[in-house]
Design a protein around this motif. Structure first.
Motif, PDB file in Angstrom:
ATOM      1  N   LEU A 159      69.551  17.843  64.575  1.00  0.00           N
ATOM      2  CA  LEU A 159      69.686  17.765  63.123  1.00  0.00           C
ATOM      3  C   LEU A 159      68.810  16.663  62.536  1.00  0.00           C
ATOM      4  O   LEU A 159      68.239  16.825  61.447  1.00  0.00           O
ATOM      5  N   VAL A 160      68.685  15.549  63.248  1.00  0.00           N
ATOM      6  CA  VAL A 160      67.830  14.465  62.768  1.00  0.00           C
ATOM      7  C   VAL A 160      66.376  14.922  62.704  1.00  0.00           C
ATOM      8  O   VAL A 160      65.667  14.658  61.721  1.00  0.00           O
ATOM      9  N   VAL A 161      65.908  15.628  63.735  1.00  0.00           N
ATOM     10  CA  VAL A 161      64.534  16.127  63.734  1.00  0.00           C
ATOM     11  C   VAL A 161      64.334  17.144  62.613  1.00  0.00           C
ATOM     12  O   VAL A 161      63.274  17.174  61.968  1.00  0.00           O
TER      13      VAL A 161
ATOM     14  N   GLY B 197      57.997   8.392  53.909  1.00  0.00           N
ATOM     15  CA  GLY B 197      59.094   7.431  54.006  1.00  0.00           C
ATOM     16  C   GLY B 197      60.333   8.009  54.665  1.00  0.00           C
ATOM     17  O   GLY B 197      60.763   7.550  55.735  1.00  0.00           O
ATOM     18  N   LEU B 198      60.932   9.022  54.039  1.00  0.00           N
ATOM     19  CA  LEU B 198      62.143   9.626  54.593  1.00  0.00           C
ATOM     20  C   LEU B 198      61.873  10.300  55.934  1.00  0.00           C
ATOM     21  O   LEU B 198      62.693  10.232  56.851  1.00  0.00           O
ATOM     22  N   MET B 199      60.714  10.974  56.028  1.00  0.00           N
ATOM     23  CA  MET B 199      60.395  11.661  57.284  1.00  0.00           C
ATOM     24  C   MET B 199      60.370  10.677  58.446  1.00  0.00           C
ATOM     25  O   MET B 199      60.940  10.937  59.502  1.00  0.00           O
ATOM     26  N   TYR B 200      59.707   9.524  58.282  1.00  0.00           N
ATOM     27  CA  TYR B 200      59.632   8.539  59.361  1.00  0.00           C
ATOM     28  C   TYR B 200      61.006   7.998  59.735  1.00  0.00           C
ATOM     29  O   TYR B 200      61.278   7.705  60.911  1.00  0.00           O
ATOM     30  N   LEU B 201      61.893   7.826  58.747  1.00  0.00           N
ATOM     31  CA  LEU B 201      63.230   7.319  59.051  1.00  0.00           C
ATOM     32  C   LEU B 201      63.964   8.283  59.982  1.00  0.00           C
ATOM     33  O   LEU B 201      64.610   7.862  60.941  1.00  0.00           O
ATOM     34  N   PHE B 202      63.876   9.569  59.686  1.00  0.00           N
ATOM     35  CA  PHE B 202      64.468  10.575  60.577  1.00  0.00           C
ATOM     36  C   PHE B 202      63.736  10.609  61.920  1.00  0.00           C
ATOM     37  O   PHE B 202      64.352  10.645  62.988  1.00  0.00           O
ATOM     38  N   TYR B 203      62.417  10.606  61.844  1.00  0.00           N
ATOM     39  CA  TYR B 203      61.560  10.790  63.017  1.00  0.00           C
ATOM     40  C   TYR B 203      61.790   9.713  64.069  1.00  0.00           C
ATOM     41  O   TYR B 203      62.001  10.007  65.260  1.00  0.00           O
ATOM     42  N   TYR B 204      61.797   8.443  63.653  1.00  0.00           N
ATOM     43  CA  TYR B 204      61.960   7.361  64.618  1.00  0.00           C
ATOM     44  C   TYR B 204      63.370   7.326  65.193  1.00  0.00           C
ATOM     45  O   TYR B 204      63.566   6.962  66.352  1.00  0.00           O
ATOM     46  N   GLN B 205      64.371   7.701  64.390  1.00  0.00           N
ATOM     47  CA  GLN B 205      65.729   7.749  64.911  1.00  0.00           C
ATOM     48  C   GLN B 205      65.865   8.822  65.983  1.00  0.00           C
ATOM     49  O   GLN B 205      66.644   8.677  66.923  1.00  0.00           O
ATOM     50  N   SER B 206      65.088   9.899  65.868  1.00  0.00           N
ATOM     51  CA  SER B 206      65.206  10.994  66.826  1.00  0.00           C
ATOM     52  C   SER B 206      64.821  10.562  68.231  1.00  0.00           C
ATOM     53  O   SER B 206      65.347  11.094  69.212  1.00  0.00           O
ATOM     54  N   PHE B 207      63.899   9.585  68.346  1.00  0.00           N
ATOM     55  CA  PHE B 207      63.480   9.129  69.667  1.00  0.00           C
ATOM     56  C   PHE B 207      64.578   8.328  70.375  1.00  0.00           C
ATOM     57  O   PHE B 207      64.523   8.126  71.581  1.00  0.00           O
ATOM     58  N   LEU B 208      65.566   7.861  69.600  1.00  0.00           N
ATOM     59  CA  LEU B 208      66.705   7.167  70.204  1.00  0.00           C
ATOM     60  C   LEU B 208      67.757   8.149  70.708  1.00  0.00           C
ATOM     61  O   LEU B 208      68.622   7.776  71.493  1.00  0.00           O
ATOM     62  N   LEU B 209      67.674   9.383  70.252  1.00  0.00           N
ATOM     63  CA  LEU B 209      68.664  10.394  70.612  1.00  0.00           C
ATOM     64  C   LEU B 209      68.122  11.442  71.579  1.00  0.00           C
ATOM     65  O   LEU B 209      68.899  12.099  72.280  1.00  0.00           O
ATOM     66  N   LEU B 210      66.800  11.604  71.605  1.00  0.00           N
ATOM     67  CA  LEU B 210      66.190  12.674  72.381  1.00  0.00           C
ATOM     68  C   LEU B 210      65.030  12.148  73.213  1.00  0.00           C
ATOM     69  O   LEU B 210      64.479  11.088  72.932  1.00  0.00           O
TER      70      LEU B 210
ATOM     71  N   PHE C  23      48.296  11.619  70.064  1.00  0.00           N
ATOM     72  CA  PHE C  23      48.662  10.415  70.819  1.00  0.00           C
ATOM     73  C   PHE C  23      49.971   9.794  70.323  1.00  0.00           C
ATOM     74  O   PHE C  23      50.595   9.014  71.040  1.00  0.00           O
ATOM     75  N   SER C  24      50.371  10.104  69.100  1.00  0.00           N
ATOM     76  CA  SER C  24      51.477   9.381  68.478  1.00  0.00           C
ATOM     77  C   SER C  24      52.791   9.560  69.209  1.00  0.00           C
ATOM     78  O   SER C  24      53.546   8.593  69.396  1.00  0.00           O
ATOM     79  N   PHE C  25      53.119  10.804  69.607  1.00  0.00           N
ATOM     80  CA  PHE C  25      54.404  11.046  70.268  1.00  0.00           C
ATOM     81  C   PHE C  25      54.566  10.161  71.494  1.00  0.00           C
ATOM     82  O   PHE C  25      55.591   9.498  71.676  1.00  0.00           O
ATOM     83  N   SER C  26      53.555  10.164  72.347  1.00  0.00           N
ATOM     84  CA  SER C  26      53.650   9.391  73.588  1.00  0.00           C
ATOM     85  C   SER C  26      53.652   7.892  73.325  1.00  0.00           C
ATOM     86  O   SER C  26      54.376   7.141  73.990  1.00  0.00           O
ATOM     87  N   LEU C  27      52.837   7.437  72.378  1.00  0.00           N
ATOM     88  CA  LEU C  27      52.784   6.004  72.077  1.00  0.00           C
ATOM     89  C   LEU C  27      54.137   5.496  71.582  1.00  0.00           C
ATOM     90  O   LEU C  27      54.595   4.431  71.992  1.00  0.00           O
ATOM     91  N   ILE C  28      54.783   6.277  70.726  1.00  0.00           N
ATOM     92  CA  ILE C  28      56.103   5.877  70.228  1.00  0.00           C
ATOM     93  C   ILE C  28      57.117   5.907  71.361  1.00  0.00           C
ATOM     94  O   ILE C  28      57.911   4.970  71.534  1.00  0.00           O
ATOM     95  N   GLY C  29      57.104   6.983  72.140  1.00  0.00           N
ATOM     96  CA  GLY C  29      58.072   7.110  73.224  1.00  0.00           C
ATOM     97  C   GLY C  29      57.912   6.072  74.312  1.00  0.00           C
ATOM     98  O   GLY C  29      58.894   5.583  74.878  1.00  0.00           O
ATOM     99  N   VAL C  30      56.662   5.687  74.625  1.00  0.00           N
ATOM    100  CA  VAL C  30      56.402   4.755  75.727  1.00  0.00           C
ATOM    101  C   VAL C  30      56.543   3.294  75.299  1.00  0.00           C
ATOM    102  O   VAL C  30      57.130   2.479  76.020  1.00  0.00           O
ATOM    103  N   TYR C  31      56.035   2.941  74.103  1.00  0.00           N
ATOM    104  CA  TYR C  31      55.933   1.533  73.721  1.00  0.00           C
ATOM    105  C   TYR C  31      56.950   1.057  72.682  1.00  0.00           C
ATOM    106  O   TYR C  31      57.226  -0.148  72.605  1.00  0.00           O
ATOM    107  N   LEU C  32      57.512   1.975  71.883  1.00  0.00           N
ATOM    108  CA  LEU C  32      58.333   1.516  70.758  1.00  0.00           C
ATOM    109  C   LEU C  32      59.792   1.950  70.822  1.00  0.00           C
ATOM    110  O   LEU C  32      60.682   1.140  70.535  1.00  0.00           O
ATOM    111  N   ALA C  33      60.070   3.185  71.169  1.00  0.00           N
ATOM    112  CA  ALA C  33      61.433   3.721  71.124  1.00  0.00           C
ATOM    113  C   ALA C  33      62.380   2.905  72.009  1.00  0.00           C
ATOM    114  O   ALA C  33      62.137   2.732  73.200  1.00  0.00           O
ATOM    115  N   GLY C  34      63.447   2.390  71.387  1.00  0.00           N
ATOM    116  CA  GLY C  34      64.427   1.598  72.117  1.00  0.00           C
ATOM    117  C   GLY C  34      64.011   0.168  72.380  1.00  0.00           C
ATOM    118  O   GLY C  34      64.820  -0.635  72.874  1.00  0.00           O
ATOM    119  N   GLN C  35      62.765  -0.191  72.077  1.00  0.00           N
ATOM    120  CA  GLN C  35      62.275  -1.550  72.322  1.00  0.00           C
ATOM    121  C   GLN C  35      62.025  -2.326  71.022  1.00  0.00           C
ATOM    122  O   GLN C  35      62.155  -3.538  70.987  1.00  0.00           O
TER     123      GLN C  35
END
Length: 285
Positions: free
Chosen positions: A140-142, A68-81, A13-25
């Motif tokens: 590269l971020v992913v 920690g580091l993984m999430y920093l990369f991970y959340y930034q990727s949703f702003l690019l992809l 569920f995490s991918f969709s929840l981040i993409g729908v409710y959090l990414a860019g907002q």
């Protein structure tokens, strides 16, 4: 294996929840900090403050990298992809796990690499759609997130298996809080240095953050890392890509997103073959 399957269903569920409710907002650094702090609170009541310093510092270092580091990369990727592109680019994680494990073991296992490669091919069959024009930065971020996640899994597996030989080891639930404390330190520094005042604006966004932090991160990472110590490196590598068909099924069933069902079935079966082959080889040995 059962623990890895349960967490895969949880994380689907995490991918969709981040993409729908959090990414860019919501500010990505605030999202990361909230998730790891909530996960820390889940395990803080169980934490043994008399944990040997070497164990505490090692778990903090693993948590700082894997979460920690993984999430920093991970959340930034949703702003690019897009969400499908993020899913696609995670397919390389099994290869990293196989290579890092062999590097730490100072040997090369063709079998581990083969199982990981089969899982990657299966995931690629599912998600290889047309990509957006300028996606290399996102790619590269992913990969940064993939490397952090893979390194953390292998390091935790190796550390916990080596600790079993010690006298009177502490139960994992009494020490796993250090894992999240390490991640919280990284997330706090990143938020102070790079965060923006862009916070959740509705109940749904806060609810998603609470779910992702307390359940998906808190319970999920504990069970996943525990499961990682109970399977072979090849199985662990292959299981990392089971999340892709699971995530697509969640998108299809709940958010009614389009999915190519024949490719989903073909790729999912190939990933399943990789897992079965790894388990067969492990039991044969």
């Amino acid at each position: 294996m059962l623990l890895l399957i349960l967490v895969t269903l949880l994380w689907a569920f995490s991918f969709s929840l981040i993409g729908v409710y959090l990414a860019g907002q919501v500010d990505s650094y605030f999202s990361v900090l909230t998730r790891v702090l909530l996960a820390t609170l889940v395990f803080l009541p169980f934490l043994n403050w008399r944990t040997p310093p070497r164990t505490a510092l090692t778990l903090m270092a693993i948590g700082a990298v894997q979460l920690g580091l993984m999430y920093l990369f991970y959340y930034q990727s949703f702003l690019l992809l897009s969400v499908p592109e993020v899913l696609l680019f995670t397919i390389f994680t099994p290869v990293y796990i196989a290579l890092i494990y062999d590097l730490l073991a100072r040997r090369f296992s063709f079998w581990n690499l083969l199982v990981a490669a089969i899982a990657v091919i299966g995931a690629a069959i599912i998600r290889w759609n047309d990509l957006s024009g300028d996606y290399w930065k996102g790619f590269l971020v992913v990969q940064g997130a993939n490397l952090c996640f893979a390194t953390g899994q292998v390091a935790y597996r190796q550390f916990m298996q080596s600790s079993r030989a010690r006298t009177e080891p502490l139960p994992p639930r009494q020490t796993f809080g250090w894992f999240f404390i390490g991640a919280s330190i990284v997330a706090s520094i990143a938020w102070v240095a790079l965060g923006a005042p862009k916070y959740p604006s509705n109940v749904a966004q806060w609810g998603v953050l609470v779910w992702l932090g307390a359940v998906a991160s808190g319970v999920g990472y504990f069970l996943w890392n525990k499961g990682a110590t109970q399977v072979s490196p090849g199985t662990l590598a292959a299981m990392n890509n089971v999340l892709i068909p699971a995530g697509l099924l969640v998108n299809l069933l709940i958010w009614n997103r389009d999915a190519d069902l024949p490719r989903l079935l073909a790729g999912g079966l190939l990933i399943l073959v990789a897992v079965v082959l790894s388990e067969w080889h492990s039991k044969r040995r």
